[in-house]
Each structure stands twice: as structure tokens, then as C-alpha cells.
Design an enzyme around this catalytic site. Sequence first.
Site, mmCIF file in Angstrom:
data_model
loop_
_atom_site.group_PDB
_atom_site.id
_atom_site.type_symbol
_atom_site.label_atom_id
_atom_site.label_comp_id
_atom_site.label_asym_id
_atom_site.label_seq_id
_atom_site.Cartn_x
_atom_site.Cartn_y
_atom_site.Cartn_z
ATOM 1 N N GLU A 451 -33.250 42.149 32.178
ATOM 2 C CA GLU A 451 -32.830 43.543 32.356
ATOM 3 C C GLU A 451 -33.740 44.310 33.301
ATOM 4 O O GLU A 451 -34.411 45.264 32.903
ATOM 5 C CB GLU A 451 -32.792 44.254 30.997
ATOM 6 C CG GLU A 451 -31.807 43.633 30.031
ATOM 7 C CD GLU A 451 -31.701 44.392 28.708
ATOM 8 O OE1 GLU A 451 -32.489 45.321 28.480
ATOM 9 O OE2 GLU A 451 -30.813 44.041 27.912
ATOM 10 N N GLU A 526 -27.982 37.638 25.806
ATOM 11 C CA GLU A 526 -28.338 38.495 24.675
ATOM 12 C C GLU A 526 -27.081 39.166 24.153
ATOM 13 O O GLU A 526 -26.298 39.716 24.930
ATOM 14 C CB GLU A 526 -29.344 39.557 25.144
ATOM 15 C CG GLU A 526 -30.369 39.922 24.111
ATOM 16 C CD GLU A 526 -31.437 40.848 24.661
ATOM 17 O OE1 GLU A 526 -32.173 40.453 25.592
ATOM 18 O OE2 GLU A 526 -31.517 41.988 24.182
HETATM 19 C C1 GAL Z 1 -32.239 44.551 25.058
HETATM 20 C C2 GAL Z 1 -33.596 44.016 25.433
HETATM 21 C C3 GAL Z 1 -34.348 43.501 24.228
HETATM 22 C C4 GAL Z 1 -34.247 44.487 23.108
HETATM 23 C C5 GAL Z 1 -32.807 44.693 22.770
HETATM 24 C C6 GAL Z 1 -32.559 45.592 21.588
HETATM 25 O O1 GAL Z 1 -31.772 45.433 25.991
HETATM 26 O O2 GAL Z 1 -33.464 42.983 26.345
HETATM 27 O O3 GAL Z 1 -35.670 43.283 24.579
HETATM 28 O O4 GAL Z 1 -34.862 45.657 23.496
HETATM 29 O O5 GAL Z 1 -32.199 45.279 23.891
HETATM 30 O O6 GAL Z 1 -31.192 45.790 21.410
#
Ligand code: GAL
Length: 986
Positions: A451, A526
Site C-alpha cells: 500500500e 489482503e
Molecule cells: C491495511 C494494511 C495493514 C493493516 C490493515 C488493517 O491497509 O496493509 O497493515 O493496517 O489495513 O485493516
Amino acid sequence: MGDFHLARLARLAHFAGLWRCLLMVFVGFVGFTSLDVALAMDTPLLLDKGWRFHQGDLPLSPAVGHEQTYLQMKAGYAGGPAGIDFDDSNWRTLDLPHDWAVEGPFDPSANMDQGYRPRGLAWYRRYLRVDAAQRGRHIELQFDGIASQAEIWFNGHLLHRSFSGYTANHLDLTPYLRFGDEINTIAVRVNAEAMEGWWYEGAGIYRHVWLSQTDALHLHTDGLHLTPMPTPTPLKNAPAKDRWRLPMAVSLANDGPAPASATLEVTLLDPTGRQVEQRRAELHVAAQSSLETALPIDVTAPQRWSVDHPQLYQVHLRLLRQGQVLEHRSWHTGFRTLKFDAQQGFFLNGLPLKIKGVCIHQDHAGVGVAVPQSIWAYRLKRLKAMGANAVRFAHNAPPPEALDLADQLGLMVMDENRHFGADPETLQQLRWLVRRDRHHPSVILWSLFNEEPLQGGETGYEIARRMTAAVKALDTTRPVTAAMNGGFFSDLNASHALDVIGLNYQHTDYDRLHAERPQTPLISTEDASAFMTRGVYAPSHDPDRIPADDEHAADWGLNHRASWTMLAERPFMAGGFAWTGFDYRGEPTPQSWPAVSSMFGIMDLAGFAKSAFYIRQAQWREDRPVLHIEPHWSWPGQAGQMIPVMVMSNAQRVVLRLNGQPIGTQHLDRPGVARFDVPYAPGLLEAVGYDHEHEVSRDAVETTGPGVSLALQADRPALAGDGQDAVPVTLWVRDAQGRAVPDAQTRVHIEVRGAGRSLGHGNGDPLSHEDEKGAHRSLFHGLAQVIVQSHFTTTPGEIEIEAQAEGLAPAVLKLPVKASRLGTDPAALLDHALPAAFAPEQDPPATRLTEWRTSPLTSRPPGPPQPLADQDMNTWGWGAPPMTRAASAQATWQQYRTRFTPRNDVADGRGVLAFAAIQGRAEVWLDGQWLGRKTDPAPQALTLPLPAGAVLRELRVVIQSDAGMAGGIIGAVQLLKAPTGPSVPP
Ligand code: GAL
């Protein structure tokens, strides 16, 4: 020997060579009978014991005057705690790995994402004795990871500045070594104010430290490229397919002043230990130069590594000279093919495999980020038991032992770089990652970033393209990805430099991106970001915590059921990595103080299952029936209340009964959750799963009575006595019938005795502010966890854990600790048993006065000794004992001067100034005061009391010798503690 020991062996194999192979190599081939000799010759030693620690920063250089300032700018003359003679006698002594942040209190004004734990700065020091027999060999100090930034000195030389807590540092100590009684000093200043993430990162030297000791002609660390590659090259007598090549590209260096020769030997062993191939070559390496060479090994139809059958091959590299093993290194690797297909997703060994992954950070209850290897084994096995087949170590390089375990357990890994950039430092961190990890069969993807706001434009593309090229130069067997949370629809963005586009929470764009980029494979790097707290259900009305009902997710995420369904329904999606496998400290989204840890975990911080664990298990485990009821069935005072009940299952149909009476039946069109509202009545709530008409699974929860006793249960029945092995011990409360009382919140006193110690404890409550190292821990929804670690022992022992709480019968658990075989057990290669050549120095060594100025020879006595101008760097010479000069007929007098600040232990008037030998007649002056004399011109020792005073002192020695005779300081000068005797006032 459980899996843990396999893991330990593999880890040791990585650094130290497999035990079996050591036997084979040293006893079989070379005929060594003493393994100790062989191990001491080339084995990297664990240097975790006997460090000194000071929390808080200390000034580096207290210099004010010219001479001191001048000196401290010189190589080897770092001042303050970076220097050799700094007084650290009152520092705390401890063993690594160490995370000081987890020891501290929570502070609402500290950084939220770091778990409200103040971090700050700190110093570590350690002393090291190196035998003179090591002179001429290559000695390297290796830090696996220091959080977050660090400066490392050795004997007053600044060797390195480390910019990332996730990157190893390999430092060549060879030029700076002192041998024998001259003790070496390692000093590390750690800056944990520097943050690299928005999660808890810990503070300190939290991974292992190693000392590598080899011949001057040696393999570069991470200097063997052995990654198996499928090859189209026809081989002699080989069938038409399934041909592989291990490049066995070796990178060596000869640090010595003369050319060196050796035989290089590489050996491949199959998973049963049978030799597949061995190749040898003669090497000649010029003085102070490097050599790249290769001895490729071709293999046909090897056994495959897979998530179900993680077959590992062993690779050994030896350097030999005249029958002697100069160096022996071992690795494991595996053969498997990978394919990411833009239409059909992921294939392992040619077979489609949906990636069922989780993201994890690297902290655990009680220990912070200083996670022992055996606790990594516990964590990864928990994931495997859940049905996960992949892990994304977010957002940084994992500790090396975690990758060894992933190889052994059959978990695929997305290996991620921490920083995004094309600058030399960032590219070097990325290259280090690839070099270190490319032999691991578990690693299936290199990830450049997570990100990054620049991802959507030209700059993002330009950086990513350079990073991808850096990876490809070292490994072409895995695709490069990055975790993008947008920007991939622009004309030019980072995704154009990737092989596989990784998507964070972009479920609404899966189809559009697939349509627009039909040639590019996609994976969810993710997803989910669902919240829940273990043990919390709607009837408990806990506003600070989040019910474990899978109804709560971040705005950008989805609950567990929906996020997996999005992937399961799309063959073009290779799979995904749920955020997160375990809770982690920090980022307590959607809460904030008093919540101190995240709630995204499928398991809590201790690895206890939340309901998400069983949801994922139902979704992911196709190999066996899954059925699990939540919540528990102990709701005193709530008779008649509707309790929402979840049955997580992969059965087609679930039937629920309360006290034998049918409550309902539900058909599940896909594995997941059957929900029932059940009016509460104490008793037995039972669920049965059916496929067609056959019962396939069953679970029950039962109303418990009041707690009567405490209970303790270890995750494994025994520990290795290697001082490293650690095991989680679960603590709970039993009712009169021995059933676990699910909602116990009892505060328990814990004591650990005998052959081990407590490393810390936790209970998975994201709002707990209890001291993780103290003697007390409260249960949270019925559970707590204590982590115990063995002491090093060569005789069998026992760890005794005792738990006590008011009103409950105590529990005592006795855990056997197996003996370590010193000198013959790979585990005993650890620094409990450092070979004598590297004996650890626990006490600060005596101060040696080694920096002297030497006056010209004079015809007249200088006394009382005249001062040397502070700015005068040139009329007097420089030297260190032994120093002598011959007197002429005209000039028989000479003077030596040094300055020092005595450490506290010798500055109280009980210290002595010990000259091992002075030649000539001598007078000794301290701070302009006459201290003592030696009248016999023959070489003799001289010991004088050191008057009290912990300030900068000036010492002068005036020596007179007869014409033609030598005079000088010919032995070491030390400040020693006087064994007894009166103190000398200032
Ligand atoms: C994402 C990020 C993670 C964590 C997660 C929480 O955007 O990559 O490190 O912060 O969100 O939802």
C-alpha cells in the site's frame, strides 16, 4: 523428538550443518574423532548469552579538550558506551533475543500503533574473548534483526549503521580482533524511536546474534545460490521431462594476505538422506579477492515439495584443504513448480491450488517480538491446523527460523520487503531478502511493497520496475508482486512492473481488473479485516470489545465468510491472505485506548482460537469434517434469554439439539456458519453434521458449575534442555467435574521453578494492561497462556509451574527437560557451550591502558614531569605496550603518558595499577602526584595502589636506563580490582 526438534535441526542445519551430515563429514570422510574440534572449526556460534543492557540513551563522546576530541575522531577510539573501557558494570545483564518494549508499562500518550508502549533508545554491550589460534581466520558477527535502527561498534570502531529492524547485518570483525587476554568489546546503540511500521515492532536485539568463524578463504554469507530450477536442457540419459538444475553458484572471498586454494564440494541429499549427487572443484583465490564459481547439479524427477508432503532435500557445501574441512554449510531446499494463471489462478506442481493464506505480524503474547523458534512452530502449526496453506509475513522479512518452519510444515510464503524505493539502501535490503530466502521452497512470491501511496503513478512504476529488476537478477523462479490498495487502473502504475497484481481490500474491483488486464494474474494480498474478540458474545454486553460473531469488519474489508466467498467464487483469483492470522499489539482498530492490541486476528495474541478460526477451518479444511459450536453454554441467570448460536461446519446439514430436544436444522450451501437462536436453559447443547444422510461430525457445549481448581496444560509434553526450547502452557479453571469454566476471569499467581523460566504471559484480551512479565495474570474468558523456556542442562531436569488463585485449588505442572549433550548435540552448539576459543566474558574485562604518548629521549630527568600541551599531536610519539627504546650516552631518560577514566569498580580506592613489566628504573606519577617507583633496571612487574576518583586521570611513567640499554613499558598495563587491602583516599 517432535516436529519442533525437526524445526530446530533445520534451523541449525541452516547455520551449522546437519547433525547427520556432521557425523558423516567429520567422522566418516575425514576421520575426526572429536566432534568438538570439528564444530569449533567452522560452526557459526550463537552469541545470545551474556549481554549488558542500558535502557535510555547515553552520550557518545564526553570529550571537551583537543586531545580527547582528536582521538575520538580516530578509528578504534569511539568514546562513551561505544568505546572499549566504558563502565557498564552496573548495567543489567540479559540474554537475547530481547524486546524491551514489551517489558515496559502501557502509556496512553505513547504511539497507538506501537501498542501504546514507549520505545525510546537503549544500549547493549558484550565482551568476547578470542583465542590467538583464530588469528588469520575470518570472523563475522551476524545480527538477524535489531528493532529498529542501530549503530554497531566493535573495539571502538563504528562498523555499521543499520536502517531496518527486519534486515540482518553481517559484520566482518577480522581486522579489528584482539586475541587472548585482550578482550573484545561489542557495543550497539539501538534507536527504537525510529518506526518502520504502524504495528507493534518491539525494541532491541530481538532476533539471534551469531558469530561465524571460518578460514580466511570462506563462503560469503548467503553466498550459495542453490534454488532448484526446472530446466528444458536435455540431460544425458534423462527422460524427456521433469528435469531440474540447482545452479550451485558459489560466491567466495579470500581475506588473507596470500593466495589460497581449496577443494569446493557440493552435495545434494534426497529426503531420506541418500546422496543424489556430489561435485567437487579445485579453487585458487588470489589474496584479498573474491571468486564466483558454479558447480551445477542436475536432477531428474525429484520428489516434490507440496503443502501436504513438504519433501525437503539437503544441500551441503564444504571447503576442504589437505583433508581438513575449512568450512561446512548446510541448507535445505525443495522442488516444486509454481504457476500463476490469469484465468485459472494458482498451480502448485501443475495442480490447481487455491491460496488459503493469512497475513501475520511477528509478536506473540508475553514475549513481544522476541519470539523463540518453538513459539513460531506453535503459531505456524496453529495456522496449518486451521487449514491455511500460506502465510504473508506482513510487511517485512520474517525471522529466518519462521521460513525454515514454513518449509517443513508445508506453508507457502509471500515474502515481503519493508521499504519502497530505488535508492541503494532500499535495493540492498531487497537483495539481501532474496539472497537469504531464495532457497526456501515455501517462498512462492516476492512482494515489493504494501500500500504505497505512489503506487498509482509514474513514480510508483519507476521505483517498482527497478525493484523488480533487482529481484529478477537474483531469482527468476518466483513471480514478483506487491500489495496494492488502488492505482492499478491508471495508464502507468506500479502494477505494470509486477508479474502478479496483489490487491488489498479491492474486492469490488476484482472483476473489473480481471476484465481490463486479462493477461495478468491476480491475488488478494489482503482481505477480511474483520474484528472480533475471543469469548465475547452478544449476551455478555461488553461495549469495549467486539462480539465474535463475524458480523463486524472494517469499512474497507469484509467479514470472514464474505471475503473468502469473493475469492472462492472467482477461479481467476489465485486466493488470498486474510488480515490477520493472529491479533498483534498496536493498531487497535476500530478502538483506541484502553484497547492496546488489534482485534483483526483469527486467533488472539496467544494463539487461542476465536470463532473465526472455526469459520476458516470449515471453509478451508477439505480433508476432514469440521463442526464447532459457539458460544459456550454457561449463562447463569439468563434462563429463557435468546442466545445466538453459531455452528461452524463444512457439513451439508447441521442439526442442533438442547438437552436432547431438537432446536432446528440448517442446510449449508457452502461451508460456513449455521445460525440458531436458542432460548437458554442450562444443560447440553449438541450439534450434529450430516452429509446426505450420514452423520459426519458432532460437537457439544455444556453448562459448567462454579470453578473449584486451576488447571495447566502444556502444548508439548517435554522440552529440550538446550536453553532455547519454549512451550506455551495454557491456564484455565475447572469445575467439580473437571470441565473448563468458559468465562473465568480469575487473577492467578504464577511461579516457574526448576530447569526453566517464564518468558512471559498473556490472555488475548486486547484491553489488558497487565505486566506481561510479572508474577500475576488474569484469565480472559477462561484462558491465559504462560510461556516457559528450558535452561540449558546436560542432565535431565524438570520445570515446575505452579498456579495459585484465591478460592481455587492450585495446579502444578511438571514438564520434563531432556539433557543436552554438550559437544555432541547440535543444540549444544549454542553459546551455552561456546568453544573455549570464544569463551563468553560475563564480567567486564579489566581496563587495559593501551593508548600512550611517548616523549623524545632526553639527557635530563623531566621530573616533576612537565605537561604535554593538549593541542600537541606531534612532538611526542604514539604507542602501545610493548614499547622500548635504547638509551644513548647522551639521552637516557624517556617519558610515557596516558589518560584514562577508571570504571567504578576500580575507582573507589580499592583498585590497583598493574604494570606487567617495566624495563629500566621508573617513577610513576598520577595527576602530577608521585605514586611509586621501581629501582631495579631489570624488567619487572610493578603494582601500585590507585587512589580513588572516577574522573579523567593522567598517568606518567618516567624511565631511565643506562646508556646502550633498552628502557620502556614492555607488558600490559591494567587497572585491576585489589583483592583486599585498605582503600587509598584521593
Ligand atoms: C491495511 C494494511 C495493514 C493493516 C490493515 C488493517 O491497509 O496493509 O497493515 O493496517 O489495513 O485493516
